[in-house]
Motif scaffolding. Structure first.
Motif, mmCIF file in Angstrom:
data_model
loop_
_atom_site.group_PDB
_atom_site.id
_atom_site.type_symbol
_atom_site.label_atom_id
_atom_site.label_comp_id
_atom_site.label_asym_id
_atom_site.label_seq_id
_atom_site.Cartn_x
_atom_site.Cartn_y
_atom_site.Cartn_z
ATOM 1 N N ARG A 1 0.909 -1.177 0.093
ATOM 2 C CA ARG A 1 0.016 0.062 -0.144
ATOM 3 C C ARG A 1 0.742 1.155 -0.117
ATOM 4 O O ARG A 1 1.989 1.220 0.660
ATOM 5 C CB ARG A 1 -0.933 0.034 1.231
ATOM 6 C CG ARG A 1 -1.812 -1.142 1.401
ATOM 7 C CD ARG A 1 -2.372 -1.058 2.933
ATOM 8 N NE ARG A 1 -3.152 -2.032 2.972
ATOM 9 C CZ ARG A 1 -4.593 -2.045 2.645
ATOM 10 N NH1 ARG A 1 -5.089 -0.996 2.368
ATOM 11 N NH2 ARG A 1 -5.520 -3.277 2.772
ATOM 12 N N PRO A 2 0.358 2.490 -0.596
ATOM 13 C CA PRO A 2 1.147 3.599 -0.674
ATOM 14 C C PRO A 2 1.864 4.033 0.750
ATOM 15 O O PRO A 2 2.976 4.352 0.725
ATOM 16 C CB PRO A 2 0.025 4.630 -1.228
ATOM 17 C CG PRO A 2 -0.813 3.864 -1.853
ATOM 18 C CD PRO A 2 -0.977 2.530 -1.160
ATOM 19 N N GLU A 3 0.884 4.060 1.601
ATOM 20 C CA GLU A 3 1.592 4.611 3.025
ATOM 21 C C GLU A 3 2.470 3.566 3.623
ATOM 22 O O GLU A 3 3.374 4.248 4.349
ATOM 23 C CB GLU A 3 0.283 4.762 3.954
ATOM 24 C CG GLU A 3 -0.517 3.461 4.393
ATOM 25 C CD GLU A 3 -1.866 3.256 3.323
ATOM 26 O OE1 GLU A 3 -1.565 3.793 2.179
ATOM 27 O OE2 GLU A 3 -2.696 2.704 3.679
ATOM 28 N N VAL A 4 2.552 2.509 3.108
ATOM 29 C CA VAL A 4 3.378 1.386 3.520
ATOM 30 C C VAL A 4 4.750 1.647 2.817
ATOM 31 O O VAL A 4 6.092 1.657 3.429
ATOM 32 C CB VAL A 4 3.061 0.030 3.655
ATOM 33 C CG1 VAL A 4 4.298 -0.935 4.162
ATOM 34 C CG2 VAL A 4 1.704 -0.405 4.601
ATOM 35 N N GLN A 5 4.751 1.996 1.613
ATOM 36 C CA GLN A 5 5.655 2.227 0.747
ATOM 37 C C GLN A 5 6.507 3.782 1.196
ATOM 38 O O GLN A 5 7.824 3.388 1.287
ATOM 39 C CB GLN A 5 5.620 2.535 -0.664
ATOM 40 C CG GLN A 5 5.122 1.403 -1.230
ATOM 41 C CD GLN A 5 4.791 1.360 -2.918
ATOM 42 O OE1 GLN A 5 5.324 2.420 -3.432
ATOM 43 N NE2 GLN A 5 3.750 0.520 -3.791
ATOM 44 N N ASP A 6 5.714 4.411 1.734
ATOM 45 C CA ASP A 6 6.293 5.449 2.240
ATOM 46 C C ASP A 6 7.379 5.363 3.354
ATOM 47 O O ASP A 6 7.958 6.528 3.748
ATOM 48 C CB ASP A 6 5.268 6.799 2.404
ATOM 49 C CG ASP A 6 4.716 7.145 1.205
ATOM 50 O OD1 ASP A 6 5.196 7.176 0.065
ATOM 51 O OD2 ASP A 6 3.682 7.650 1.228
ATOM 52 N N THR B 1 1.182 -5.560 -14.285
ATOM 53 C CA THR B 1 1.323 -6.365 -13.005
ATOM 54 C C THR B 1 0.468 -5.651 -12.129
ATOM 55 O O THR B 1 -0.316 -5.111 -12.128
ATOM 56 C CB THR B 1 3.083 -6.057 -12.538
ATOM 57 O OG1 THR B 1 3.420 -6.928 -11.639
ATOM 58 C CG2 THR B 1 3.215 -4.732 -12.152
ATOM 59 N N GLU B 2 0.808 -6.135 -10.722
ATOM 60 C CA GLU B 2 -0.073 -5.780 -9.520
ATOM 61 C C GLU B 2 -0.120 -4.207 -9.613
ATOM 62 O O GLU B 2 0.951 -3.581 -9.674
ATOM 63 C CB GLU B 2 0.589 -6.648 -8.252
ATOM 64 C CG GLU B 2 -0.451 -6.744 -7.009
ATOM 65 C CD GLU B 2 -0.724 -5.657 -6.231
ATOM 66 O OE1 GLU B 2 -1.565 -5.778 -5.462
ATOM 67 O OE2 GLU B 2 -0.052 -4.523 -6.334
ATOM 68 N N VAL B 3 -1.156 -3.767 -9.237
ATOM 69 C CA VAL B 3 -1.532 -2.224 -9.348
ATOM 70 C C VAL B 3 -0.758 -1.362 -8.472
ATOM 71 O O VAL B 3 -0.438 -0.210 -8.613
ATOM 72 C CB VAL B 3 -2.946 -1.980 -9.315
ATOM 73 C CG1 VAL B 3 -3.752 -2.624 -10.473
ATOM 74 C CG2 VAL B 3 -3.412 -2.539 -7.919
ATOM 75 N N GLY B 4 -0.310 -2.186 -7.196
ATOM 76 C CA GLY B 4 0.554 -1.468 -6.181
ATOM 77 C C GLY B 4 1.515 -0.578 -6.656
ATOM 78 O O GLY B 4 1.953 0.504 -6.171
ATOM 79 N N ILE B 5 2.073 -0.978 -7.820
ATOM 80 C CA ILE B 5 3.424 -0.528 -8.134
ATOM 81 C C ILE B 5 3.189 0.630 -8.798
ATOM 82 O O ILE B 5 4.019 1.706 -9.014
ATOM 83 C CB ILE B 5 4.013 -1.415 -9.318
ATOM 84 C CG1 ILE B 5 5.536 -0.987 -9.427
ATOM 85 C CG2 ILE B 5 3.349 -1.360 -10.620
ATOM 86 C CD1 ILE B 5 6.479 -2.003 -10.088
ATOM 87 N N ILE B 6 1.804 1.252 -9.087
ATOM 88 C CA ILE B 6 1.661 2.595 -9.820
ATOM 89 C C ILE B 6 2.082 3.507 -8.999
ATOM 90 O O ILE B 6 2.465 4.606 -9.422
ATOM 91 C CB ILE B 6 0.216 2.551 -10.379
ATOM 92 C CG1 ILE B 6 -0.187 1.321 -11.271
ATOM 93 C CG2 ILE B 6 -0.266 3.772 -10.903
ATOM 94 C CD1 ILE B 6 0.243 1.377 -12.791
ATOM 95 N N TYR B 7 1.642 3.631 -7.695
ATOM 96 C CA TYR B 7 2.024 4.565 -6.813
ATOM 97 C C TYR B 7 3.546 4.890 -6.660
ATOM 98 O O TYR B 7 3.814 6.068 -7.010
ATOM 99 C CB TYR B 7 1.579 3.854 -5.135
ATOM 100 C CG TYR B 7 2.002 5.088 -4.186
ATOM 101 C CD1 TYR B 7 1.113 6.247 -4.159
ATOM 102 C CD2 TYR B 7 3.055 4.863 -3.483
ATOM 103 C CE1 TYR B 7 1.624 7.341 -3.273
ATOM 104 C CE2 TYR B 7 3.366 5.714 -2.413
ATOM 105 C CZ TYR B 7 2.913 7.032 -2.271
ATOM 106 O OH TYR B 7 3.172 7.833 -1.528
ATOM 107 N N ARG B 8 4.342 3.748 -6.880
ATOM 108 C CA ARG B 8 5.718 4.189 -7.076
ATOM 109 C C ARG B 8 6.341 4.964 -8.008
ATOM 110 O O ARG B 8 6.956 5.686 -8.342
ATOM 111 C CB ARG B 8 6.686 2.948 -6.528
ATOM 112 C CG ARG B 8 8.115 3.239 -6.676
ATOM 113 C CD ARG B 8 9.152 2.085 -6.410
ATOM 114 N NE ARG B 8 10.422 2.450 -6.659
ATOM 115 C CZ ARG B 8 11.359 1.690 -6.548
ATOM 116 N NH1 ARG B 8 11.367 0.116 -6.121
ATOM 117 N NH2 ARG B 8 12.701 1.798 -6.994
#
Ligand code: 13P
Ligand code: SF4
Length: 305
Positions: free
Chosen positions: A28-33, A233-240
Motif C-alpha cells: 500500500r502507498p502509506e507502507v511504501q512511504d 503487473t499488480e497495481v500497487g506499483i503504480i504509486y511508486r
C-alpha cells in the motif's frame, strides 16, 4: 489514530528496536512511504543479507520474510500480518519436487524465490523475476526442472531456448491480466509503452514492449524518454512509478490485478509488529542451512552478472 502520528510512532520505535523496514513494490502507498528499502524480491533479499539492523520488519509476503530469516538467522524477522502468503508459493511442496527429481534424476532444480523454505532445500539454485533468464542460462545440466511458475518458466524457456520441465503453478493475480486488456489500453493510449511482468500469460507478454521485474519496471520508467506507460503487473506499483516520475503517466493494464495478500499489511500492523515484536518468522536450522545454499548461489550469481 491518523497516519501522521502512526508514522511518528513507527519511526521512534524503529530506532529503539534497531529495526529496518523492507517493503515490496506492491505494498500500500502509506507502507511504501515508510520503507527503508523499497524493491523487488531480488533487491530485498540482498538488503536482508546485508543489513546490520537487529530487526527486519518485512512488508511483503511470507516467502520473502522467510528468505530474510534464512539469510539473516541472527536477526529477528517480523511480518506485520502472518497471513500474508503467496498462493503461487503454496502450489508446490517438497514432496512434489522429490517426485520430479526421482523422475528426472539428472535434472537440476531451479526454484523461483516464490517457494517455501522446504522447496528451496530440494533446489540447486533460486531465481527471481529479475534474474531467471540468466540463472537458467548459467545452469549446465541438460535437464532443468523449473518451478513453480509455469508462465515464468515458459518465458525463460523462450528466452534461453532451453526445454524446461515445468509444473502447474501460476500467480492468480497476474492471470487476471488478459491480452484484451493490453489491446484496449493500447487503443486508448496509443503513444504508451507496455511493460509487463514475466508472471503474465504468454499472450500478454507477446504484446509487451518490455518484460521486467517490478524494480526493473521502475528503473526502465525513469530512464525511458516515453511519457506514458501501460503497466502489466499488480497495481500497487503504480504509486511508486507515479511518485518517482511525476512528469509521466502510468496506466494499469488491469485494475483488478490486486494481490490481496500484499494488501494485508498496513501502518497499524507495522506499529503492532514493532510494539509486540511479532509475528516472528523462523526457519528451523537444518532447513535453513540447506535452503540457504540455493539462495546464496543465486545471490553470488547476480553479484557477478
Ligand atoms: P518481483 O520480484 O518482480 O518484485 O516479483 C515478486 C512477485 O511476487 C511478483 O508477483
Ligand atoms: Fe504471489 Fe502473485 Fe501475490 Fe506475487 S502477486 S505475492 S506471485 S500471489
Amino acid at each position: 489514530m491518523n497516519n501522521l502520528s502512526l508514522v511518528e510512532k513507527i519511526m521512534k520505535l524503529k530506532e529503539k528496536r534497531k529495526a529496518v523496514i523492507l517493503v515490496h513494490n506492491y505494498q500500500r502507498p502509506e507502507v511504501q512511504d515508510i520503507a527503508d528499502y523499497l524493491g523487488d524480491s531480488l533487491e530485498l533479499s540482498r538488503k536482508a543479507a546485508q543489513t546490520d539492523a537487529k530487526v527486519i520488519v518485512f512488508c511483503g509476503v511470507h516467502f520473502m520474510a522467510e528468505t530474510a530469516a534464512i539469510l539473516s538467522p541472527d536477526k529477528t524477522v517480523l511480518m506485520p500480518d502472518i497471513n500474508a502468503g503467496c498462493p503461487m508459493a503454496d502450489m508446490v511442496n517438497a514432496e512434489k519436487v522429490k517426485e520430479l527429481k526421482r523422475k528426472h534424476p539428472e535434472a537440476a532444480v531451479v526454484s523461483y524465490v516464490n517457494t517455501t523454505a522446504e522447496v528451496k532445500t530440494e533446489s540447486d539454485v533460486c531465481c527471481t523475476s529479475a534474474n531467471a533468464t540468466e540463472v537458467v542460462k548459467s545452469v549446465k545440466s541438460r535437464e532443468i526442472i523449473f518451478l513453480p511458475d509455469k508462465y515464468l518458466g515458459h518465458y525463460v524457456s523462450c528466452r534461453t531456448g532451453k526445454n524446461l520441465i515445468l509444473v502447474n503453478g501460476y500467480c492468480p493475480v497476474h492471470l487476471k491480466i488478459l491480452a484484451q486488456d493490453i489491446k484496449s489500453k493500447k487503443e486508448k493510449y496509443p503513444g504508451a509503452e507496455v511493460l509487463v511482468h514475466p508472471e503474465c500469460i504468454p499472450e500478454v507478454i507477446a504484446l509487451a514492449d518490455k518484460t521486467l521485474s517490478t524494480s526493473g519496471m521502475c528503473k526502465y520508467a525513469k530512464d525511458s524518454k516515453v511519457k506514458e506507460m501501460i503497466i502489466g503487473t499488480e497495481v500497487g506499483i503504480i504509486y511508486r512509478l507515479q511518485k518517482e516520475n511525476p512528469d509521466k503517466k502510468f496506466y494499469p493494464a488491469s485494475e483488478i490485478a490486486i494481490c490481496p495478500n500484499m494488501k494485508l499489511n498496513n501502518l497499524e500492523k507495522v506499529l503492532w509488529a514493532l510494539e509486540d515484536m511479532k509475528f516472528e518468522v523462523k526457519v528451523e536450522k537444518e532447513t535453513r542451512i540447506k535452503a540457504k545454499k540455493a539462495i546464496d548461489k543465486m545471490l553470488q550469481f547476480s553479484r557477478i552478472n
